[in-house]
Scaffold this motif. Structure first.
Motif, short mmCIF file in Angstrom:
data_model
loop_
_atom_site.label_atom_id
_atom_site.label_comp_id
_atom_site.label_asym_id
_atom_site.label_seq_id
_atom_site.Cartn_x
_atom_site.Cartn_y
_atom_site.Cartn_z
N UNK A 90 0.86 -1.18 0.00
CA UNK A 90 0.00 0.00 0.00
C UNK A 90 0.89 1.23 0.00
N UNK A 91 0.29 2.38 -0.27
CA UNK A 91 1.06 3.61 -0.28
C UNK A 91 1.62 3.91 1.10
N UNK A 92 0.87 3.59 2.14
CA UNK A 92 1.33 3.91 3.49
C UNK A 92 2.46 3.00 3.93
N UNK A 93 2.44 1.74 3.49
CA UNK A 93 3.44 0.78 3.95
C UNK A 93 3.17 0.24 5.34
N UNK A 94 2.01 0.58 5.92
CA UNK A 94 1.73 0.21 7.31
C UNK A 94 0.89 -1.05 7.44
N UNK A 95 0.36 -1.59 6.36
CA UNK A 95 -0.57 -2.71 6.48
C UNK A 95 0.07 -3.91 7.19
#
Length: 460
Positions: A171-176
């Motif tokens: 994902x764009x956030x990289x937090x998943x």
């Protein structure tokens, strides 16, 4: 949240340039999106502040990764959607001695706390924090966290599973992956991090911050993908302050919190979540620093607002056409953009190059503009009197000051409430007490105050 002191590249009106860790163009406000899963899950995702990417294929993949990942992931995390109310209850449970349990855990994992510091609710600005038992001098080590104690997608008990499904979790956030690791560890009765979770506020509260760190890249690795986010026990106990007195340092074997200022006995120890304006703090962490305490606070003037202010001064169609020609030229130079903003800090304009060039081009005489355009903007020597530090604004050319003033006034008109209304709410303890936590924090996000303060300098 990254605690980087280094500089990174951000976008401003189309140009890539090096700026401090602050925005040079407006970011989209958080948006609510429909999501599969129970209400408790959706509330917890919101509480953990997983950023919603802009609409598009990448956001679709991100949502699919969270809500439609292989069932094995959800069995590992909480048997798909078995309601995070149990998780929230666990994190906010009434442990009779959460601090003692946490300190015992620290000793077991080799997390060394200085005898000069204490974890406490007493003497802190919010919730658990860290206070000085004795006076601390700059450079003193407050605590050291071994890398084995960090909680990340690589250290959690489902790290192998997350690695195998890495492609589905992008994902764009990289937090998943970190989010799924947290969901699993929070509900696992034998999680190694259970004493650490006992210090967390209840996860069901929307203002609950995500105490997330990203290890900074080395200077030569500036163009690489950022490191994966991780949780740093003890470090995330510290509250944030712009004028912080401690800073997290990274080394191969551990992360070290070191004092950066003298800390008197009984005073709270503050870390920094980065150079963040109040609008960033409230959107990412659910709180603000009371105005005017946040020295990193900023106010924005949309770039197109400056264009509209300049158009107000045109009298005939030829002048309007010339102004649009000037604007197109600024776009060609990549100094402005339709979605960009000029960012004004407490002491200086953070987008000084862009704003100075915009004022110059929009205010210069027509013949001078023709010559300047023919030279494609080259041969321009920046003068000291054109510096856009706040204290130097009164020394700017009268035409520059007028355009800047008109732009500030147009911006103030866009706010939903006027300054007097907000100031009255802030000054009335009785009325202020009736507001919700989020309403109180939102009132402290005072771009109008910042811009009004700048008007004083413009009019000086």
């Amino acid at each position: 949240m990254a605690t980087q002191a280094k500089r990174r590249r951000v976008s401003c009106g189309g140009r890539r340039r090096s700026t401090p860790l602050r925005r040079a163009s407006p970011l989209p406000r958080p948006q609510r999106r429909p999501a599969r899963g129970c209400a408790a899950c959706r509330g917890s995702f919101a509480a953990l502040h997983i950023p919603s990417p802009n609409p598009g294929p990448s956001s679709a993949r991100a949502r699919a990764a969270v809500f439609s990942a292989p069932s094995e992931l959800f069995r590992a995390g909480q048997r798909h959607c078995a309601c995070l109310s149990q998780v929230a209850g666990l994190a906010g449970s009434e442990d009779p001695a959460p601090v003692a349990s946490f300190l015992s855990w620290c000793r077991r994992v080799g997390l060394e706390l200085s005898p000069k510091v204490a974890v406490s609710r007493q003497g802190t600005v919010a919730g658990y924090g860290m206070v000085a038992r004795e006076s601390v001098q700059p450079g003193e080590l407050l605590f050291a966290v071994p890398r084995a104690a960090l909680l990340s997608q690589h250290t959690c008990s489902i790290s192998g599973l997350l690695e195998r499904e890495r492609g589905a979790l992008q994902s764009q956030s990289g937090w998943v992956p970190l989010l799924l690791a947290l969901l699993h560890e929070l509900q696992a009765p034998a999680s190694p991090w259970s004493p650490y979770f006992a210090l967390w506020p209840e996860l069901g509260r929307l203002e609950h911050p995500m105490f997330c760190f990203q290890e900074p890249l080395e200077e030569e690795d500036d163009e690489k993908e950022p490191n994966s986010p991780l949780m740093v026990p003890a470090a995330d106990v510290l509250n944030h302050l712009a004028n912080h007195n401690a800073n997290l340092e990274y080394s191969p074997n551990c992360l070290r919190m070191v004092a950066t200022q003298p800390i008197p006995k009984g005073h709270e120890i503050f870390n920094t979540y980065g150079q963040m304006a109040n609008w960033q703090l409230i959107h990412m962490y659910g709180f603000t620093e009371p105005y005017p305490d946040n020295t990193d606070d900023t106010a924005d003037i949309q770039m197109v607002t400056v264009r509209e202010a300049a158009l107000q001064g045109t009298k005939v169609e030829a002048e309007r056409l010339l102004l649009y020609e000037r604007w197109d030229f600024l776009c060609k130079l990549e100094m402005v953009g339709e979605e960009g903003a000029f960012v004004i800090g407490r002491e200086e304009v953070l987008t000084e190059e862009e704003l100075a060039m915009t004022l110059k081009v929009l205010c210069m005489p027509a013949e001078e503009f023709r010559e300047f355009k023919d030279q494609d903007g080259w041969g321009d020597d920046k003068r000291e009197e054109d510096s856009l530090t706040i204290t130097n604004i009164p020394k700017l050319k009268a035409s520059w000051r007028q355009l800047l003033r008109d732009s500030v006034l147009l911006t103030l008109q866009t706010y939903a409430t006027d300054l007097k209304t907000e100031q009255d709410l802030l000054s009335s303890k009785e009325v202020y007490a009736t507001l919700s936590w989020r309403e109180q924090q939102a009132l402290q996000e005072c771009p109008g105050e910042e811009l009004s303060a700048k008007l004083v300098h413009i009019d000086a």
